[in-house]
Design an enzyme around this catalytic site. Structure first.
Site, PDB file in Angstrom:
ATOM      1  N   LYS A  67       0.757  -1.104  -0.149  1.00 15.85           N
ATOM      2  CA  LYS A  67       0.063   0.060   0.095  1.00 15.85           C
ATOM      3  C   LYS A  67       0.946   1.291  -0.040  1.00 15.85           C
ATOM      4  O   LYS A  67       1.602   1.362   0.772  1.00 15.85           O
ATOM      5  CB  LYS A  67      -1.043  -0.003   1.193  1.00 15.85           C
ATOM      6  CG  LYS A  67      -1.838   1.148   1.227  1.00 15.85           C
ATOM      7  CD  LYS A  67      -3.173   0.741   0.431  1.00 15.85           C
ATOM      8  CE  LYS A  67      -3.888   2.022   0.319  1.00 15.85           C
ATOM      9  NZ  LYS A  67      -3.612   2.644  -0.895  1.00 15.85           N
ATOM     10  N   ASN A  86      -2.993  19.295  -1.058  1.00 16.32           N
ATOM     11  CA  ASN A  86      -4.075  18.790  -0.441  1.00 16.32           C
ATOM     12  C   ASN A  86      -3.755  18.647   0.947  1.00 16.32           C
ATOM     13  O   ASN A  86      -4.537  18.974   1.804  1.00 16.32           O
ATOM     14  CB  ASN A  86      -4.076  17.131  -1.050  1.00 16.32           C
ATOM     15  CG  ASN A  86      -5.464  16.359  -0.479  1.00 16.32           C
ATOM     16  OD1 ASN A  86      -6.405  17.110  -0.660  1.00 16.32           O
ATOM     17  ND2 ASN A  86      -5.221  15.368   0.068  1.00 16.32           N
ATOM     18  N   THR A 101      -5.099  13.269   5.146  1.00 13.19           N
ATOM     19  CA  THR A 101      -3.513  13.546   5.645  1.00 13.19           C
ATOM     20  C   THR A 101      -3.446  14.626   6.320  1.00 13.19           C
ATOM     21  O   THR A 101      -2.816  14.742   7.499  1.00 13.19           O
ATOM     22  CB  THR A 101      -2.559  13.462   4.707  1.00 13.19           C
ATOM     23  OG1 THR A 101      -2.873  12.170   3.592  1.00 13.19           O
ATOM     24  CG2 THR A 101      -1.327  13.726   4.820  1.00 13.19           C
ATOM     25  N   LYS A 126       5.551   1.924  -3.064  1.00 18.62           N
ATOM     26  CA  LYS A 126       5.312   3.491  -3.624  1.00 18.62           C
ATOM     27  C   LYS A 126       5.516   3.221  -5.114  1.00 18.62           C
ATOM     28  O   LYS A 126       6.308   2.402  -5.425  1.00 18.62           O
ATOM     29  CB  LYS A 126       6.344   4.339  -2.818  1.00 18.62           C
ATOM     30  CG  LYS A 126       5.900   6.138  -2.922  1.00 18.62           C
ATOM     31  CD  LYS A 126       4.948   6.321  -1.848  1.00 18.62           C
ATOM     32  CE  LYS A 126       4.563   7.434  -2.062  1.00 18.62           C
ATOM     33  NZ  LYS A 126       3.601   8.170  -0.816  1.00 18.62           N
ATOM     34  N   GLY A 161      -2.893   8.081  -4.398  1.00 15.22           N
ATOM     35  CA  GLY A 161      -2.397   9.213  -4.872  1.00 15.22           C
ATOM     36  C   GLY A 161      -1.318   9.848  -3.891  1.00 15.22           C
ATOM     37  O   GLY A 161      -1.005   9.528  -2.906  1.00 15.22           O
ATOM     38  N   ASP A 162      -0.671  10.850  -4.373  1.00 14.18           N
ATOM     39  CA  ASP A 162       0.641  11.560  -3.744  1.00 14.18           C
ATOM     40  C   ASP A 162       0.713  12.829  -4.606  1.00 14.18           C
ATOM     41  O   ASP A 162      -0.182  13.226  -5.190  1.00 14.18           O
ATOM     42  CB  ASP A 162       1.901  10.483  -3.915  1.00 14.18           C
ATOM     43  CG  ASP A 162       3.169  11.127  -2.840  1.00 14.18           C
ATOM     44  OD1 ASP A 162       2.820  10.705  -1.770  1.00 14.18           O
ATOM     45  OD2 ASP A 162       3.716  11.796  -3.331  1.00 14.18           O
ATOM     46  N   GLN A 191       6.886   4.059   4.086  1.00 22.77           N
ATOM     47  CA  GLN A 191       5.689   3.631   3.916  1.00 22.77           C
ATOM     48  C   GLN A 191       5.558   2.352   5.007  1.00 22.77           C
ATOM     49  O   GLN A 191       4.565   2.133   5.388  1.00 22.77           O
ATOM     50  CB  GLN A 191       5.300   3.444   2.532  1.00 22.77           C
ATOM     51  CG  GLN A 191       3.873   3.379   2.292  1.00 22.77           C
ATOM     52  CD  GLN A 191       3.025   4.753   2.525  1.00 22.77           C
ATOM     53  OE1 GLN A 191       3.559   5.782   1.681  1.00 22.77           O
ATOM     54  NE2 GLN A 191       2.002   5.072   3.004  1.00 22.77           N
TER      55      GLN A 191
END
Length: 450
Positions: free
Chosen positions: A94, A245, A214, A130, A169-170, A115
């Site tokens: 993930k 974001n 986040t 990632k 997303g990132d 992560q």
């Protein structure tokens, strides 16, 4: 510290540097973790004997692929795509997908390595990964972004799945990009596997709060940390770098809890608004118009715009929330923040503080919330989205937000407890690394040499 555990970590770090040359971000992430684990390895020498840490710093799988696409002029463009599946000991891989010109193997490996621990800290069954590309969505038309995303997914689809690897997303990958990638996955697979991507739109399996998660989670963690020290966000002046974001929703939640955010930034420069940032204006500029933060002063004439994003840390403030990108706070920025009376720092971006900067904060009594703990709210809510997809249910905003707040409170408590247990009271950097590591290490030990 016994010489054996310390020497083991030093030698392992050197092997990582030699094996992964020219990848300084990955070296930095590994160094920070290994330095934290000496006390654990002294207490649990079996982790050394079983090669747990050697396996942990080597990805289970690295995928690099070509992404050809056609721009609006009809010209063929070629980018490079990546997916690093780092560790699946506690659940399916993930981790997000990043589209940015700076992306290369070292960035993706550093993010994937972080992560592992972040996902472990959430308490949810998700492993670390990632992905990304050196494609830059800025200035591209919707058609160009769609064609790129479809080409990217045409290769990536064979390596992911709702029980294997679940991207999100990132930086550079928001709802638009996730939608295009999900559509192409569905088209190729001829199956509606909603759980294969998270961060989806609400009309096709997305979760409420995921957009805010986040940023909200960062502030929930900070609130928990401040409360434990007899402090509060109420009345505090806050600096937030970035205007994506994470930054937008961290700002929103700070203001809901009584703090005042006076500065935000993007890669070109920063804004200062002594009256407090108007979040609605930033949302319009960044989320709707996709324009630069400098546009803010046209709507708020009393605000100031300054070129050069690094200048944001020269503004006096009680709390700093770096939410832009890695290594944005170096030792000089840290010294300036300390000199100006900064009381707490919360990492909203991934590794936004250099090792030297982190050391200065800890040595000077600044409360420091490391990224792998403080910004885990995004992936935690992604895992909650996976739960809803599996059950074919949709929870209310309040239900998801309550679960997120509980998860962030638990992460703080577990991180703080681990730091104290291993002789590093109040050092949440060490605490987060240890708490995240032990769960993964135990799972790896139970599953044998794989």
């Amino acid at each position: 510290m016994t010489a054996s555990a310390k020497k083991y970590c030093e030698e392992l770090y050197q092997r990582v540097v030699n094996r992964n040359a020219h990848e300084p971000e990955f070296h930095q992430a590994v160094q920070e973790v290994l330095e934290s684990l000496v006390a654990v390895l002294e207490k649990h020498p079996e982790y050394m004997e079983l090669g747990i840490v050697e396996r942990l710093v080597e990805p289970e799988r690295q995928i690099i692929f070509r992404v050809p696409w056609v721009d609006d002029t009809g010209r063929v463009q070629v980018n490079r795509g990546f997916r690093v599946q780092f560790n699946s000991a506690i659940g399916p891989y993930k981790g997000g997908i990043r589209f940015h010109p700076s992306v290369y193997a070292g960035i993706i490996k550093f993010l994937g390595f972080e992560q592992i621990f972040k996902n472990s800290l959430t308490g949810l069954p998700i492993g670390g990964a990632k992905g990304g590309s050196d494609f830059d969505p800025k200035g591209k038309s919707d058609g160009e972004v769609m064609r790129f995303c479809q080409s990217f997914m045409t290769e990536l689809y064979r390596h992911i799945g709702q029980d294997a690897d679940v991207p999100a997303g990132d930086i550079g990958v928001g709802g638009r990009e996730i939608g295009f990638m999900f559509g192409q996955f569905k088209r190729i697979k001829n199956a509606y596997e909603a759980g294969v991507l998270t961060g989806k739109g609400l009309t096709y399996g997305g979760s409420l709060v995921r957009t805010q998660a986040t940023g909200y989670g960062l502030v929930y963690f900070m609130d928990e940390m401040l409360t434990a020290k007899g402090m509060s966000l109420a009345g505090k002046t806050v600096l937030v770098s970035g205007s994506g974001n994470v930054a937008i929703y961290a700002t929103e939640k700070v203001q809901q809890l009584g703090g005042k955010v006076v500065a935000m930034s993007d890669s070109n420069g920063y804004i200062y608004d002594a009256n407090g940032i108007e979040v609605a204006a930033v949302k319009q500029i960044k989320e709707v118009e996709r324009r630069r933060i400098s546009e803010y002063v046209k709507q708020q004439p009393s605000a100031e715009y300054h070129p050069g994003c690094e200048g944001i840390w020269s503004i006096p403030g009680d709390i700093a929330l770096p939410c832009a990108t890695q290594n944005e706070i170096d030792d000089n920025a840290a010294k300036t923040l300390i000199k100006n009376g900064c009381q707490a720092v919360g990492e909203g971006a991934n590794m936004p503080t250099t090792l030297a900067g982190t050391k200065l904060f800890l040595e000077n009594g600044v409360l420091f919330a490391p990224a792998k703990a403080a910004n885990a709210g995004g992936v935690a809510t992604s895992a909650l989205e996976m739960c809803q997809n599996s059950m074919r249910l949709s929870w209310t905003f309040e239900e998801v937000d309550t679960k997120l707040k509980t998860i962030m409170a638990n992460i703080y408590q577990n991180t703080s407890k681990a730091a104290e247990e291993y002789g590093h009271k109040n050092n949440l950097v060490v605490g987060a690394n240890i708490a995240g590591f032990v769960k993964v290490a135990e799972a790896m030990k139970a599953q044998g040499l794989v």
